[in-house]
Design an enzyme around this catalytic site. Structure first.
Site, PDB file in Angstrom:
ATOM      1  N   GLN A 185      -7.942   3.330 -17.397  1.00  0.00           N
ATOM      2  CA  GLN A 185      -8.717   3.186 -16.167  1.00  0.00           C
ATOM      3  C   GLN A 185      -8.580   4.430 -15.292  1.00  0.00           C
ATOM      4  O   GLN A 185      -9.556   4.875 -14.675  1.00  0.00           O
ATOM      5  CB  GLN A 185      -8.259   1.947 -15.402  1.00  0.00           C
ATOM      6  CG  GLN A 185      -8.638   0.634 -16.063  1.00  0.00           C
ATOM      7  CD  GLN A 185      -7.989  -0.562 -15.392  1.00  0.00           C
ATOM      8  OE1 GLN A 185      -7.110  -0.422 -14.547  1.00  0.00           O
ATOM      9  NE2 GLN A 185      -8.424  -1.753 -15.783  1.00  0.00           N
ATOM     10  N   GLN A 199      -9.257   6.875   6.788  1.00  0.00           N
ATOM     11  CA  GLN A 199      -9.392   6.017   5.618  1.00  0.00           C
ATOM     12  C   GLN A 199      -9.981   4.674   6.042  1.00  0.00           C
ATOM     13  O   GLN A 199      -9.508   4.048   6.986  1.00  0.00           O
ATOM     14  CB  GLN A 199      -8.026   5.807   4.948  1.00  0.00           C
ATOM     15  CG  GLN A 199      -8.126   4.968   3.677  1.00  0.00           C
ATOM     16  CD  GLN A 199      -6.827   4.857   2.901  1.00  0.00           C
ATOM     17  OE1 GLN A 199      -6.630   3.894   2.153  1.00  0.00           O
ATOM     18  NE2 GLN A 199      -5.925   5.823   3.060  1.00  0.00           N
ATOM     19  N   TYR A 219       2.504  -1.860   0.393  1.00  0.00           N
ATOM     20  CA  TYR A 219       2.022  -2.189  -0.947  1.00  0.00           C
ATOM     21  C   TYR A 219       3.212  -2.626  -1.799  1.00  0.00           C
ATOM     22  O   TYR A 219       3.929  -1.807  -2.381  1.00  0.00           O
ATOM     23  CB  TYR A 219       1.324  -1.000  -1.601  1.00  0.00           C
ATOM     24  CG  TYR A 219       0.104  -0.486  -0.877  1.00  0.00           C
ATOM     25  CD1 TYR A 219      -0.506  -1.213   0.147  1.00  0.00           C
ATOM     26  CD2 TYR A 219      -0.455   0.746  -1.203  1.00  0.00           C
ATOM     27  CE1 TYR A 219      -1.626  -0.733   0.805  1.00  0.00           C
ATOM     28  CE2 TYR A 219      -1.574   1.229  -0.557  1.00  0.00           C
ATOM     29  CZ  TYR A 219      -2.155   0.499   0.451  1.00  0.00           C
ATOM     30  OH  TYR A 219      -3.265   0.988   1.109  1.00  0.00           O
TER      31      TYR A 219
END
Length: 333
Positions: free
Chosen positions: A302, A189, A59
């Site tokens: 958020q 996941q 990432y």
């Protein structure tokens, strides 16, 4: 915030986790992220009861891990810290996977690259151990490390105290069974949500059978199920959301149908005094076999909004009504 165990690891994690993919930034997300706001978002999530943070070296090629490390400094004991191994870019070890944000990525679950990746992650995250260490993608030919060798390496790292629990990501049901046969797999996941329900037929039954916890991603369909992506929203050619094979619900004719579905959820959002995203996350963690759901965020607001999705008590009538509406949506065109 409700918590559930990560399989048989004994680790208790919030049912809503913070998925830190977007915090790595890059052109695939359109507008780049602001690291300062990302740190505030992570800290707001912790304040709101989210303790599970999921990141990965890939990432942003280490950027997401570095941001997470800065955000949890001084609060490490409050965090169930999850990261991954298996996407490698230092050299050509492994099997070519894809070009990602200008760099070639290789799938490598070789013990030699895993050990290097772990040390790099520990340094970037500023910690001496990882709570949940996951294989990011299964190995593939030509440089396909046998699952037994990968799991032996991870088990050895667990015995050394460098990782507490082992997880897998993006595996098939048979690959999940094979991993479980060679070590203690705590979590799996994978992509799952009300617009992507295929895992109900194969992966989720195996997870229930093996007492493997689930970390679902894209449960908000990269923002589409928040109701904030209208018909006038456009995406650049390089963004994930412009890829119709990956995100068919973003096609205009399909997006209109999703927005109509979300409008039909109105009575339920009023009943629970919640937002659409909170309702969708509550539905997700109420599904059989789903234990935890990851939700991304760019801002502190958020993050706080996502957290409440783990607190809404949907009853049987709520779930039946949502099931009726979702089933009526049908498949994307």
């Amino acid at each position: 915030m409700k918590t559930r165990k990560l399989g048989e690891s004994g680790i208790e994690a919030s049912v809503i986790g913070l998925g830190a993919w977007v915090l790595g930034g890059g052109s695939v997300w359109g507008a780049d992220t602001d690291d300062g706001e990302s740190i505030r978002a992570i800290q707001a999530a912790l304040d709101a009861g989210i303790n599970l943070i999921d990141t990965a070296p890939a990432y942003g090629f280490g950027r997401s891990e570095e941001v997470v490390g800065k955000a949890i400094r001084g609060r490490r004991d409050q965090v169930v810290l999850a990261t991954k191994c298996g996407l490698w870019w230092d050299d050509t070890r492994g099997s070519y996977f894809c070009e990602f944000d200008g760099k070639p990525l290789y799938r490598s679950l070789r013990p030699d690259t895993i050990r290097i990746e772990l040390e790099n992650s520990l340094r970037r995250l500023g910690t001496d151990h990882i709570d949940l260490y996951q294989t990011h993608w299964p190995a593939t030919p030509p440089d396909q490390t046998p699952i037994a060798e990968t799991m032996a390496c991870l088990t050895g790292l667990q015995q050394q105290g460098k990782i507490r629990a082992i997880g897998v990501c993006n595996v098939s049901p048979d690959e999940l069974r094979d991993n479980c046969a060679h070590g203690a797999v705590a979590t799996n996941q994978f992509r799952y949500g009300m617009l992507f329900r295929g895992p109900e037929k194969d992966l989720l039954p195996v997870c229930r059978e093996r007492n493997v916890a689930t970390l679902t991603y894209m449960s908000l369909e990269q923002g589409l199920l928040t109701g904030k992506v209208g018909m006038d929203r456009t995406f650049s050619a390089g963004e994930f959301r412009s890829n119709e094979a990956w995100n068919p619900w973003y096609k205009p004719e399909n997006r209109r149908r999703v927005l109509d579905l979300l409008a039909a959820f109105g009575p339920l959002t009023q009943k629970h005094a919640c937002s659409l995203s909170q309702l969708v996350l509550a539905w997700t963690v109420a599904q059989p076999g789903v234990t935890h759901a990851l939700a991304g965020c760019r801002t502190a607001q958020q993050a706080k909004e996502n957290a409440r999705g783990g607190e809404i008590p949907l009853d049987a009538a709520d779930l039946a009504e949502m099931e009726r509406l979702i089933t009526g949506l049908g498949a994307p065109a």
